[in-house]
Design an enzyme around this catalytic site. Sequence first.
Site, PDB file in Angstrom:
ATOM      1  N   LYS A 109       8.953  58.842 -38.265  1.00 47.57           N
ATOM      2  CA  LYS A 109       8.959  60.304 -38.395  1.00 47.57           C
ATOM      3  C   LYS A 109       8.249  60.675 -39.686  1.00 47.57           C
ATOM      4  O   LYS A 109       8.633  60.240 -40.771  1.00 47.57           O
ATOM      5  CB  LYS A 109      10.397  60.822 -38.412  1.00 47.57           C
ATOM      6  CG  LYS A 109      10.522  62.316 -38.733  1.00 47.57           C
ATOM      7  CD  LYS A 109      11.979  62.731 -38.911  1.00 47.57           C
ATOM      8  CE  LYS A 109      12.100  64.166 -39.417  1.00 47.57           C
ATOM      9  NZ  LYS A 109      13.504  64.564 -39.649  1.00 47.57           N
ATOM     10  N   ASP A 141       9.780  69.860 -44.469  1.00 45.58           N
ATOM     11  CA  ASP A 141      10.612  70.449 -43.414  1.00 45.58           C
ATOM     12  C   ASP A 141      11.357  71.676 -43.938  1.00 45.58           C
ATOM     13  O   ASP A 141      12.363  71.556 -44.625  1.00 45.58           O
ATOM     14  CB  ASP A 141      11.614  69.413 -42.904  1.00 45.58           C
ATOM     15  CG  ASP A 141      12.472  69.973 -41.774  1.00 45.58           C
ATOM     16  OD1 ASP A 141      12.059  70.976 -41.155  1.00 45.58           O
ATOM     17  OD2 ASP A 141      13.544  69.388 -41.503  1.00 45.58           O
ATOM     18  N   LYS A 197      16.132  76.501 -42.976  1.00 43.44           N
ATOM     19  CA  LYS A 197      17.235  75.872 -43.694  1.00 43.44           C
ATOM     20  C   LYS A 197      17.811  76.842 -44.724  1.00 43.44           C
ATOM     21  O   LYS A 197      17.075  77.652 -45.296  1.00 43.44           O
ATOM     22  CB  LYS A 197      16.748  74.610 -44.424  1.00 43.44           C
ATOM     23  CG  LYS A 197      16.353  73.465 -43.521  1.00 43.44           C
ATOM     24  CD  LYS A 197      15.883  72.276 -44.334  1.00 43.44           C
ATOM     25  CE  LYS A 197      15.403  71.145 -43.446  1.00 43.44           C
ATOM     26  NZ  LYS A 197      16.502  70.526 -42.698  1.00 43.44           N
ATOM     27  N   ASP A 244      11.092  64.039 -45.904  1.00 42.58           N
ATOM     28  CA  ASP A 244      11.316  63.953 -44.465  1.00 42.58           C
ATOM     29  C   ASP A 244      10.252  63.133 -43.748  1.00 42.58           C
ATOM     30  O   ASP A 244      10.278  63.016 -42.522  1.00 42.58           O
ATOM     31  CB  ASP A 244      11.403  65.357 -43.861  1.00 42.58           C
ATOM     32  CG  ASP A 244      12.390  65.433 -42.701  1.00 42.58           C
ATOM     33  OD1 ASP A 244      13.246  64.535 -42.599  1.00 42.58           O
ATOM     34  OD2 ASP A 244      12.304  66.384 -41.910  1.00 42.58           O
ATOM     35  N   ASP A 264      14.900  73.234 -36.325  1.00 47.97           N
ATOM     36  CA  ASP A 264      15.183  72.279 -37.397  1.00 47.97           C
ATOM     37  C   ASP A 264      15.571  70.909 -36.843  1.00 47.97           C
ATOM     38  O   ASP A 264      15.804  69.982 -37.591  1.00 47.97           O
ATOM     39  CB  ASP A 264      16.291  72.816 -38.311  1.00 47.97           C
ATOM     40  CG  ASP A 264      16.371  72.087 -39.636  1.00 47.97           C
ATOM     41  OD1 ASP A 264      15.344  71.492 -40.045  1.00 47.97           O
ATOM     42  OD2 ASP A 264      17.440  72.093 -40.269  1.00 47.97           O
ATOM     43  N   GLU A 288      13.503  68.985 -35.393  1.00 43.63           N
ATOM     44  CA  GLU A 288      12.084  68.769 -35.097  1.00 43.63           C
ATOM     45  C   GLU A 288      11.675  67.302 -35.105  1.00 43.63           C
ATOM     46  O   GLU A 288      10.729  66.905 -34.432  1.00 43.63           O
ATOM     47  CB  GLU A 288      11.216  69.548 -36.088  1.00 43.63           C
ATOM     48  CG  GLU A 288      10.917  68.860 -37.421  1.00 43.63           C
ATOM     49  CD  GLU A 288      12.152  68.543 -38.251  1.00 43.63           C
ATOM     50  OE1 GLU A 288      12.132  67.542 -38.984  1.00 43.63           O
ATOM     51  OE2 GLU A 288      13.147  69.287 -38.169  1.00 43.63           O
ATOM     52  N   ARG A 329      13.011  64.666 -33.840  1.00 40.89           N
ATOM     53  CA  ARG A 329      13.118  64.020 -32.528  1.00 40.89           C
ATOM     54  C   ARG A 329      11.963  64.428 -31.614  1.00 40.89           C
ATOM     55  O   ARG A 329      11.604  63.688 -30.688  1.00 40.89           O
ATOM     56  CB  ARG A 329      14.472  64.334 -31.907  1.00 40.89           C
ATOM     57  CG  ARG A 329      14.741  65.793 -31.588  1.00 40.89           C
ATOM     58  CD  ARG A 329      16.216  66.095 -31.414  1.00 40.89           C
ATOM     59  NE  ARG A 329      16.937  66.035 -32.688  1.00 40.89           N
ATOM     60  CZ  ARG A 329      18.255  66.196 -32.814  1.00 40.89           C
ATOM     61  NH1 ARG A 329      18.989  66.428 -31.748  1.00 40.89           N
ATOM     62  NH2 ARG A 329      18.816  66.116 -33.995  1.00 40.89           N
TER      63      ARG A 329
END
Length: 510
Positions: free
Chosen positions: A272, A277, A284, A295, A354, A356, A358
Amino acid sequence: MTALTLSTAAAPGLRADAIVIGVAKGAGGPSVAPGAEAVDKAYDGRLAAVLETLGASGSEGEVTKLPAPSGFKAPVVVAVGLGAEPEKDAGFDAEALRRAAGAAARALAGAKKAAFALPLAEAADAGVVAEGVLLGAYSFDAYKESAKETKAAKGNGKAPLAEAALLGGKPRDKAYKAAIERAAAVAEELNRARDLVNTPPNDLNPEAFAAVAQAAAKEHGIKVQVLDEKALTKGGYGGILGVGAGSASGPRLVKLSYTSPKAKKSLAFVGKGITYDSGGISLKPAGHNETMKCDMAGAAAVFAAVVSAARLGLEVNVTGWLALAENMPSGSATRPGDVLRMYSGKTVEVLNTDAEGRLVLADALWAASQEKPDAIIDVATLTGAMMLALGSRTYGIMANDDAFRSAVHEAAEESGEPAWPMPLPEHLRKGMDSPTADIANMGERMGGGLVAGLFLREFVGEGITWAHLDIAGPAFNEGGPFGYTPKGGTGTAVRTLVRVAELAAAGELG
């Protein structure tokens, strides 16, 4: 990076800024560990008593400095705690040696040379001590002008330890040489992963990350392919495109391929790579954005592992997939309620932008599956739920095969990376049912880390062995440094992936 040498020299006559020795925590107080006999003798056999007087106990990571004995060419002795004294005839735990070496290396920032007189019973011990030194000496100050000026001043400042001599090592022994060469290759790439995680997002967007990967691939003979927005659109990578839609910096999918002519097994590592993010439209809350440059730690780990495999010449084919995007809110961003058509053809209803990671992983997992590797491992800072379950120093392992999950767990423990096997409960899958699409990107709140694993499983090709590493906790250390672990990016999972590749090359994986 700190230079490493193996030395048969005696501690008293070695010119260095410090001599590092190990101290164990015994039932009756601290005890001097093997390797430091010459130092203890110079204190008339009373070194343990002197250290106890100074408050040392031998606890793990404890560092005590004292003047070197008369006649030593080094002015200082640095005693570092190894933790509990091992049972009779048992050696020190590899991770205890690694952490002690790292703590000492951190304490010796600014020194030009240190001699490490830690217990080296065999070549493997030299490897873990070398690894601890190289990882512990790490620093990231590319953005600190004051640090640059300080380092430029001779003999001043806190530059990383310049050279480490491992006393008791055997310079002409092939096993010892191979051990420190392996440590140097893996540590250098792990530290590069740390650099990537620590780089601010205004300088590391998907395109910039891809450029770093391209340069490294060229240097180490790795084949590289970069899919930009145009190629991703043509290929139908709806997950990666959907996550990156709100950013001015377009997404990328980077494929790194290391091949060995002697390989009998093939592995795919998927990372990933959300370079920042914000949460997207599902923004967030305040206080949760400041460290989100981390991230992309999963992609950094995968990148470092593939390069390490190439540098070590492992007899296994390893392909790395870096799913890179920046998750931002804007007029073009994916909205909660949108449906994305993924690379696999499945549709996903996005209930929370959020969640995201996956989505980008799903596309990369399906792409990796098309090549039919023997196993796939994905690595991601995926869920806060995993941090709640396992804390900030342990990552979770999920898999579609119990034996493979156990093998990955053992590789992690051997490498010194705390991990824990986690289940994929089938009853949690129903929570992701969508009335609109094939699946939703959110399910039940309780067990959210496991729900994410179940989502990813949907995008692994049939019959392919797969494991998922959720490194959300240990990937970024917000606390103070400890052992060989710095504040900031840690490089978690690099050593696990390299160890898995070594086991696969030796025909010992699962």
